[in-house]
Write a protein that holds these residues in place. Structure first.
Motif, short mmCIF file in Angstrom:
data_model
loop_
_atom_site.label_atom_id
_atom_site.label_comp_id
_atom_site.label_asym_id
_atom_site.label_seq_id
_atom_site.Cartn_x
_atom_site.Cartn_y
_atom_site.Cartn_z
N VAL A 1 30.71 43.65 25.25
CA VAL A 1 29.40 43.07 25.57
C VAL A 1 28.48 43.41 24.40
O VAL A 1 28.08 44.56 24.22
CB VAL A 1 28.84 43.63 26.89
N SER A 2 28.17 42.40 23.59
CA SER A 2 27.32 42.64 22.42
C SER A 2 25.87 42.83 22.82
O SER A 2 25.13 43.56 22.16
CB SER A 2 27.45 41.49 21.42
N SER A 3 25.45 42.17 23.90
CA SER A 3 24.09 42.38 24.39
C SER A 3 24.02 41.93 25.85
O SER A 3 24.61 40.91 26.23
CB SER A 3 23.06 41.62 23.55
N ALA A 4 23.31 42.70 26.65
CA ALA A 4 23.04 42.34 28.04
C ALA A 4 21.62 42.77 28.34
O ALA A 4 21.28 43.95 28.18
CB ALA A 4 24.02 43.03 28.99
N THR A 5 20.78 41.83 28.73
CA THR A 5 19.38 42.11 29.01
C THR A 5 19.05 41.64 30.42
O THR A 5 19.21 40.46 30.74
CB THR A 5 18.45 41.42 28.01
N LEU A 6 18.63 42.58 31.25
CA LEU A 6 18.18 42.29 32.61
C LEU A 6 16.70 42.60 32.70
O LEU A 6 16.28 43.71 32.38
CB LEU A 6 18.96 43.13 33.63
N GLN B 1 24.67 47.59 25.64
CA GLN B 1 25.78 47.12 24.80
C GLN B 1 26.98 48.01 25.10
O GLN B 1 26.80 49.24 25.22
CB GLN B 1 25.44 47.22 23.31
N GLY B 2 28.17 47.43 25.25
CA GLY B 2 29.29 48.28 25.61
C GLY B 2 30.64 47.59 25.48
O GLY B 2 30.73 46.41 25.11
N ASN B 3 31.69 48.37 25.79
CA ASN B 3 33.07 47.88 25.70
C ASN B 3 33.88 48.35 26.90
O ASN B 3 33.65 49.46 27.41
CB ASN B 3 33.74 48.41 24.43
N VAL B 4 34.80 47.52 27.34
CA VAL B 4 35.77 47.90 28.36
C VAL B 4 37.16 47.68 27.77
O VAL B 4 37.46 46.60 27.24
CB VAL B 4 35.62 47.06 29.64
N ALA C 1 29.21 52.62 26.85
CA ALA C 1 28.05 51.76 26.66
C ALA C 1 26.86 52.58 26.20
O ALA C 1 26.78 53.79 26.45
CB ALA C 1 27.70 51.02 27.96
N GLU C 2 25.94 51.93 25.54
CA GLU C 2 24.64 52.48 25.21
C GLU C 2 23.58 51.67 25.94
O GLU C 2 23.73 50.45 26.10
CB GLU C 2 24.40 52.43 23.70
N GLY D 1 20.21 56.25 26.22
CA GLY D 1 21.35 57.14 26.12
C GLY D 1 22.66 56.39 26.15
O GLY D 1 22.74 55.21 25.78
N ASN D 2 23.71 57.06 26.61
CA ASN D 2 25.03 56.44 26.67
C ASN D 2 25.70 56.80 27.98
O ASN D 2 25.34 57.78 28.65
CB ASN D 2 25.88 56.89 25.48
N LEU D 3 26.65 55.98 28.36
CA LEU D 3 27.41 56.23 29.58
C LEU D 3 28.87 55.88 29.35
O LEU D 3 29.23 55.12 28.45
CB LEU D 3 26.83 55.44 30.75
#
Length: 211
Positions: A73-78, A88-91, A101-102, A130-132
């Protein structure tokens, strides 16, 4: 898209829910070079209403790339009213999913006044960043599979209750959720001419209340 006569259950309490999504769009294209799918999902002018609370406007925009071994996911905005979440993150390893993700979150408490009630109010900006991470593990409770690290900052937060007005300035702190334990350290703020500080922790945060 319309959800009518829905419900949310929390602590065995039922709250009626209505939701609407407008301008829903989904685009996916296959790229031969790299053998991947590139896509996006978005909607605008969404509305969500719980019980008799005021309707909360929201929108979503997600851009992603998918291969047989990874979802990026290069960008996700809610956006929720004037509050916002960016991620932004990866699975990877879909058989035993692992995610990183950050995130950057802007919370404006005034957007969620219906959760606070009529006896108090809060106004200002709260920034979380932060990050998760998530590592799937068979038989492991969800919160023990999640790790979160981040910091909290707020330059100005005005809290009003029936008893007092609390102008909070330069609020900051760090927090983490690791192996089901929640920690908050370095919490400090300028309040009523003083500089209080604190650190708190909750072990086995994944356990139900009363256990």
């Amino acid at each position: 898209v319309l959800l009518d006569q829905g419900a949310v259950y929390y602590n065995h309490q039922k709250s009626p829910m209505q939701a609407e999504l407008h301008d829903l769009r989904a685009e996916v294209a296959y790229k031969t070079l790299g053998s991947k799918y590139v896509g996006s999902v978005s909607y605008d002018h969404g509305q969500i209403q719980l019980s008799n609370a005021a309707s909360l406007p929201h929108s979503l925009n997600v851009k992603f790339t998918a291969t047989p071994s990874q979802l990026a996911v290069s960008s996700a905005t809610l956006k929720l009213a004037s509050s916002q979440v960016d991620l932004q993150g990866n699975v990877t390893d879909f058989s035993q999913p692992k995610a990183t993700a950050e995130y950057q979150i802007l919370i404006r408490p005034q957007d969620f006044q219906y959760l606070i009630g009529s006896t108090a109010s809060a106004k200002g900006d709260i920034h979380l960043s932060g990050n998760l991470g998530y590592q799937s593990s068979s038989g492991q409770p969800l919160l023990k599979s999640i790790s979160v690290h981040g910091k909290l900052e707020s330059s100005q937060l005005d809290v009003v209750t029936a008893q007092a007005q609390l102008p909070i300035r330069t609020l900051r702190g760090n927090y983490s959720l690791v192996n089901g334990d929640l920690r908050a350290t370095g919490i400090a703020a300028d309040l009523l001419g003083g500089h209080p500080g604190a650190a708190v922790g909750f072990e086995d945060f994944d356990q139900p209340l009363g256990v």
